[in-house]
Scaffold this active site. Sequence first.
Site, PDB file in Angstrom:
ATOM      1  N   ASP A 191     -30.352  32.530 -34.045  1.00  0.00           N
ATOM      2  CA  ASP A 191     -30.449  33.162 -35.353  1.00  0.00           C
ATOM      3  C   ASP A 191     -29.051  33.408 -35.896  1.00  0.00           C
ATOM      4  O   ASP A 191     -28.055  33.347 -35.168  1.00  0.00           O
ATOM      5  CB  ASP A 191     -31.245  34.471 -35.253  1.00  0.00           C
ATOM      6  CG  ASP A 191     -30.616  35.476 -34.302  1.00  0.00           C
ATOM      7  OD1 ASP A 191     -29.537  35.999 -34.629  1.00  0.00           O
ATOM      8  OD2 ASP A 191     -31.187  35.734 -33.225  1.00  0.00           O
ATOM      9  N   GLU A 229     -22.173   3.188 -16.676  1.00  0.00           N
ATOM     10  CA  GLU A 229     -22.556   4.401 -17.424  1.00  0.00           C
ATOM     11  C   GLU A 229     -21.339   5.279 -17.696  1.00  0.00           C
ATOM     12  O   GLU A 229     -21.201   5.863 -18.765  1.00  0.00           O
ATOM     13  CB  GLU A 229     -23.589   5.196 -16.632  1.00  0.00           C
ATOM     14  CG  GLU A 229     -24.978   4.591 -16.690  1.00  0.00           C
ATOM     15  CD  GLU A 229     -25.922   5.295 -15.732  1.00  0.00           C
ATOM     16  OE1 GLU A 229     -26.986   5.729 -16.176  1.00  0.00           O
ATOM     17  OE2 GLU A 229     -25.569   5.412 -14.529  1.00  0.00           O
TER      18      GLU A 229
END
Length: 730
Positions: free
Chosen positions: A532, A612
């Site tokens: 928030d 990777e």
Amino acid sequence: MAILFDSTKRIFTLQTRTSTYQMQADSHDRLLHLYYGRRTEGTMDYVLTFRDRGFCPNPPDAGTDRTYSLDCLPQEYPSQGTGDFRSHALMAETKDGKIGCDPRYLSYKIQKGKYALKGLPTVYAGEEDAETLIITLEDPAAGVRVELFYGVLPESDIITRCAKITNLSEGTLYLHRALSANLDFVTGHYDLISFYGYQGLERSFQRNPVTHTEQTLISRRGTSSHQFNPLCILAEPDTTETAGACIAVQMLYSGGSMAVAAMDPFEGTRFQMGVSDYAFRYPLAKGETFTAPEAVLCRSGKGLGDLSIKLTDCIRGHVIRGPYKNKVTPVLLNSWEACYFDFDGEKILDLAKQAKDLGIDLLVVDDGWFGKRDDDNSGLGDWYVNEKKLGMPLSELSEKVHAMGLSFGIWVEPEMISEDSDLYRAHPDYALRIPGREPVRSRNQLVLDFSRKEVVDNVFAQITSSLDHCQIDYLKWDYNRSISDIYSCTADDQGRVLYDYILGLYDLLERIGKRYPKMLIESCSGGGGRFDAGMLAYSRQIWCSDNTDAIDRLRIQYGTSFGYPNETMGAHVSKVPNEQSGRITPLSTRGIVAMAGTFGYELDPAKLGEEEKAQIREQIRERRQIQDLIFFGDYRRLSSPYTDPVTAWSYTSKDRSKFVLSAVRTELHFGDEPTKFIRLAGLPEDAMYRREEDGALFSGAALMDAGIPLPHEGGDYQAYEWHFTRTDRA
Ligand code: GLA
């Protein structure tokens, strides 16, 4: 002048760049709402119409005038007890049980700059960038004073609201409800967009018409919650991402909030937002004041995309504080999904070595470095370093990580207590629990009573004594359950506990922030359970979700982006099959999705192959190349992960000289399926852009109307990221 007062008609007008907000102190001294819409001049008191409507009562001062009823008039801060039967913003009860008040207009004050609220986060602005209006209303008989605060940031198109309620009576006044904002519209139809969810799928998007059935959205959890994010948008039914009118209301509050939306029988719409009234009964002794936290209001006439950009810019420029305001944050490696509780100092140093090799900036030790904490059943509340487990002091670990050229961070969960902890054994009363009853447990932990200063002080002392001796560059501040047992053994009334708890939380956050002014704080709550704007005033970034699955993240980050900047969304690349969903997605897709957030890794690099690792180094280079667009540019949602087979978004520089387009294919069908086109938004129509990857040229108009075709490649969840540069001017 952003705030105007017409003294003849007693009309207040708040002007922003593109919106106008207006209200009037009427002839009965009631504060009525007139208008919140596109920018205009003049007065709009003509929107008030008066008719004798059966069963709509008239207040005593209306005398025999049956056309004056608060049940149908648009109001700024409607209170219970005036004959308005819609949802109230204020409900107060005197000590002797009289419920109801009718505060009337008394005076106003206009000041330069933006007001602040003691102990609560607020939008801040320079003296020249904002104005404040304070309107005072009073009901002497009930002993209630209401001060309505309006902050106007004209250039940002932002209006903030909050209310202070003061008890003027001799006895205690109990507030049953004291919301932050009320918006009454006399006309129009609206959809309500809100964001619900659960741990693992936060801020799911929903859009429903506001009808005559009252909708209440509420968090009863003491926290802003996974279930109801304190951001709501009212949009006209035909409003899209790129066109139409919409208004956002966003709370700067991290406790439970509520929103109420309903159309009344006369087709007026009321929308409200504020502190949840669940378990709320706030006692005010004579002269005491309750402050309803700040709500941010923002309007756009150009669709949801423009609205989100305004909210994002407000958070970036006027909410976020501290060392990383307007700065790019580091790329991190977090130990959680790499090893959970199973680590020692050597394992962390090994992760750090690998991280350095990949080009990562920051190594974070997640849960498990303190007290007795080898799983999630014990240790919370004991913020001393577990040197036995680490095999070295935390300071030594931090030094060694720094010596490798990385910065160093740790995890804490300051608001919690395990029953199996030294703190609980010494102070069982520090936990919120109802005397004589077994507490409700969640993740086998209890919540500390942060409404008590001595509890907050204890945690502050413990955390600082561990952190003071080490260089800690980053703190992950977690909060992993909701509050269920609302009982503080020192409170005079339990109806204040949930709100006072949040004041205690903000106090601790403020003190920690001041003590370590260079530290980056990322907050978290079982993933994104406390995402928030209040938390963003204390923590630069918030872990968006415990769900790191790239495809689920498309929805989570899509929903979050309506009200929060992308670079505040904690987002990491994790391993496949994904720990939460078991889904396998390409590493390139995981990178592109995490790049729409803070960007980091949450895996054990030792388990990766060389190919990777090379790809990860490349991803980090790419992040550094486009980070200014992500942190300072405009993010646009170009399609929806709910309804479109491709989820796409773009980041455009503020001067629109560059943009990056990202797209993830979430559905794949037989090879002959129709080509998918991504339509851009927010570009100048007459501009020409070159795609850096192949030199292809496109006009802004065509990119927005025809769009750009996506290649049709086999394989699940392919993703694309293309870079565009404007070519028609230097
Ligand atoms: C929560 C967080 C995770 C992790 C764990 C540690 O679930 O969301 O990221 O920090 O706690 O216990």
